[in-house]
Design an enzyme around this catalytic site. Structure first.
Site, PDB file in Angstrom:
ATOM      1  CE1 TYR A  68      -4.336  -0.937  -0.414  1.00 19.98           C
ATOM      2  CE2 TYR A  68      -3.488  -2.838   0.775  1.00 19.98           C
ATOM      3  CZ  TYR A  68      -4.468  -2.240  -0.015  1.00 19.98           C
ATOM      4  OH  TYR A  68      -5.559  -2.959  -0.424  1.00 19.98           O
ATOM      5  CG  HIS A 120     -14.507  -0.595  -3.010  1.00 14.85           C
ATOM      6  ND1 HIS A 120     -14.342  -1.110  -4.275  1.00 14.85           N
ATOM      7  CD2 HIS A 120     -15.618  -1.189  -2.510  1.00 14.85           C
ATOM      8  CE1 HIS A 120     -15.311  -1.981  -4.538  1.00 14.85           C
ATOM      9  NE2 HIS A 120     -16.105  -2.039  -3.483  1.00 14.85           N
ATOM     10  N   GLY A 188     -15.753   2.600 -16.787  1.00 20.66           N
ATOM     11  CA  GLY A 188     -14.476   1.980 -16.434  1.00 20.66           C
ATOM     12  C   GLY A 188     -14.540   0.991 -15.291  1.00 20.66           C
ATOM     13  CB  SER A 190     -14.577  -5.532 -14.461  1.00 19.93           C
ATOM     14  OG  SER A 190     -14.502  -5.599 -13.046  1.00 19.93           O
ATOM     15  CG  ASN A 214     -15.391  -1.134 -19.920  1.00 17.59           C
ATOM     16  OD1 ASN A 214     -14.404  -1.483 -20.557  1.00 17.59           O
ATOM     17  ND2 ASN A 214     -15.587  -1.461 -18.654  1.00 17.59           N
ATOM     18  N   PRO A 215     -14.147   0.194 -23.022  1.00 15.55           N
ATOM     19  CG  PRO A 215     -11.805   0.317 -22.969  1.00 15.55           C
ATOM     20  CD  PRO A 215     -13.026   0.638 -22.181  1.00 15.55           C
ATOM     21  CB  ALA A 231     -13.437   6.884 -19.422  1.00 11.78           C
TER      22      ALA A 231
HETATM   23  N1  APR Z   1     -11.795   3.785 -20.169  1.00  9.96           N
HETATM   24  C1  APR Z   1     -12.852   3.090 -19.698  1.00  9.96           C
HETATM   25  N2  APR Z   1     -12.747   1.845 -19.190  1.00  9.96           N
HETATM   26  C2  APR Z   1     -11.535   1.282 -19.150  1.00  9.96           C
HETATM   27  C3  APR Z   1     -10.388   1.937 -19.637  1.00  9.96           C
HETATM   28  C4  APR Z   1     -10.541   3.261 -20.168  1.00  9.96           C
HETATM   29  N3  APR Z   1      -9.515   3.964 -20.640  1.00  9.96           N
HETATM   30  N4  APR Z   1      -9.325   1.114 -19.456  1.00  9.96           N
HETATM   31  C5  APR Z   1      -9.786  -0.017 -18.895  1.00  9.96           C
HETATM   32  N5  APR Z   1     -11.135   0.091 -18.721  1.00  9.96           N
HETATM   33  C6  APR Z   1     -12.041  -0.900 -18.135  1.00  9.96           C
HETATM   34  C7  APR Z   1     -11.667  -2.345 -18.342  1.00  9.96           C
HETATM   35  O1  APR Z   1     -12.139  -2.811 -19.603  1.00  9.96           O
HETATM   36  C8  APR Z   1     -12.374  -3.024 -17.164  1.00  9.96           C
HETATM   37  O2  APR Z   1     -13.704  -3.393 -17.513  1.00  9.96           O
HETATM   38  O3  APR Z   1     -12.019  -0.694 -16.742  1.00  9.96           O
HETATM   39  C9  APR Z   1     -12.431  -1.913 -16.116  1.00  9.96           C
HETATM   40  C10 APR Z   1     -11.535  -2.123 -14.916  1.00  9.96           C
HETATM   41  O4  APR Z   1     -11.982  -3.247 -14.220  1.00  9.96           O
HETATM   42  P1  APR Z   1     -11.375  -3.669 -12.807  1.00  9.96           P
HETATM   43  O5  APR Z   1      -9.895  -3.651 -12.873  1.00  9.96           O
HETATM   44  O6  APR Z   1     -12.078  -4.923 -12.426  1.00  9.96           O
HETATM   45  O7  APR Z   1     -11.766  -2.464 -11.830  1.00  9.96           O
HETATM   46  P2  APR Z   1     -13.102  -2.209 -11.012  1.00  9.96           P
HETATM   47  O8  APR Z   1     -14.313  -2.579 -11.776  1.00  9.96           O
HETATM   48  O9  APR Z   1     -12.991  -0.817 -10.494  1.00  9.96           O
HETATM   49  O10 APR Z   1     -12.927  -3.212  -9.798  1.00  9.96           O
HETATM   50  C11 APR Z   1     -13.849  -3.147  -8.747  1.00  9.96           C
HETATM   51  O11 APR Z   1     -12.593  -4.573  -7.317  1.00  9.96           O
HETATM   52  O12 APR Z   1     -10.406  -4.779  -7.533  1.00  9.96           O
HETATM   53  C12 APR Z   1     -11.388  -4.497  -6.613  1.00  9.96           C
HETATM   54  O13 APR Z   1     -11.761  -3.006  -4.821  1.00  9.96           O
HETATM   55  C13 APR Z   1     -11.225  -3.088  -6.126  1.00  9.96           C
HETATM   56  O14 APR Z   1     -12.614  -1.152  -6.475  1.00  9.96           O
HETATM   57  C14 APR Z   1     -12.096  -2.313  -7.093  1.00  9.96           C
HETATM   58  C15 APR Z   1     -13.193  -3.313  -7.419  1.00  9.96           C
END
Ligand code: APR
Length: 242
Positions: A68, A120, A188, A190, A214-215, A231
């Site tokens: 961290y 979070h 952005g 998943s 989201n791409p 984004a």
């Molecule tokens: N613009 C938009 N979306 C994007 C871009 C971009 N430039 N680059 C990547 N992405 C998308 C990816 O395609 C993916 O779907 O962002 C997403 C990121 O997904 P994760 O890494 O799973 O992040 P997140 O959804 O925030 O995860 C949720 O899980 O990892 C834990 O606590 C952590 O807050 C986090 C939570």
């Protein structure tokens, strides 16, 4: 360039309550790797999913703390991008916009968003792992977690780890905003980590239009109007059409 449907622009102009729901992808263009991206350097052999748990901290607090501290140094070096700035601008232009984020960075705040709801937590806050009391920020090169002055417990980042519940106040505020929203713009994420991923679905169940930026495809695709693209490109384009 992603095609922005005219009907979406009309809906946004007419909407009163718009909820932005963001994840790690919104910070990707700032140079912050998303949680599931490969890590670099010293931490390349570790999986975030194996470090961000209460069990990992109980087993090896020093390693989790140092991870961290490294993340804090990385986060302190990055700046908001066009997507963060567009969301902050939407917030000033729309009558009632709420921002709910899963991100533990502070890029929304640095871009001008006044009150993002952090589901979070934040890597920049600390709390006692034992009694939960808030603890002060410490220099980002401190190699071991300090002790709590109240109970002697170890200091940990005030973030939600896998297997932990979400903070009650932010979760309640996010659920209320989802129930009231006419449009949700999910950016952005998943959309796989629950319960946070429920937020756009709750809004949808309450009748909201769900837009996704989201791409890549996500489980939200089937209920969303999908704007495929980064984004930092799509949101400024949408804003320019408002
Ligand atoms: N613009 C938009 N979306 C994007 C871009 C971009 N430039 N680059 C990547 N992405 C998308 C990816 O395609 C993916 O779907 O962002 C997403 C990121 O997904 P994760 O890494 O799973 O992040 P997140 O959804 O925030 O995860 C949720 O899980 O990892 C834990 O606590 C952590 O807050 C986090 C939570």
């Amino acid at each position: 360039m992603t095609e922005i449907p005219a009907a979406l622009v009309e809906a946004l102009r007419a909407a009163k309550r718009v909820l932005f729901f963001t994840g790690a992808g919104v910070s990707a263009e700032s140079g912050l790797p998303t949680f599931r991206d490969a890590q670099t350097g010293l931490w390349a052999n570790y999986k975030p999913q194996d470090l961000a748990t209460p069990e990992a901290f109980a087993r090896d607090p020093e390693t989790v703390w140092r991870w961290y501290q490294w993340r804090r140094r990385v986060h302190a070096d990055v700046a908001p991008n066009a997507a963060h700035r567009a969301i902050a601008e939407f917030e000033t232009r729309l009558p009632d916009a709420v921002l709910v984020t899963q991100n533990v960075d502070r890029l929304h705040e640095l871009a001008g968003s006044l009150a993002p709801i952090h589901l979070h937590g934040s890597v920049f806050r600390n709390k006692c792992a034992q009694c939960g009391v808030e603890m002060p920020e410490v220099p980002h090169d401190l190699e071991s977690p300090p002790r709590c002055t109240e109970c002697g417990g170890l200091c940990r980042p005030d973030v939600v780890w896998f297997g932990e519940g979400l903070p009650e106040g932010p979760w309640k505020a996010a659920v209320e905003a989802a129930a009231a929203a006419e449009i949700v713009i999910s950016v952005g994420t998943s959309a796989t980590v629950h319960p946070a991923a429920r937020i756009p679905l709750l809004a949808r169940e309450a009748g909201a239009l769900v837009v996704q930026v989201n791409p890549e495809a996500t489980p939200l695709d089937r209920v969303a109007l999908n704007l495929r693209g980064p984004a930092g490109v799509v949101l400024p384009e949408l804003l320019s059409r408002l």
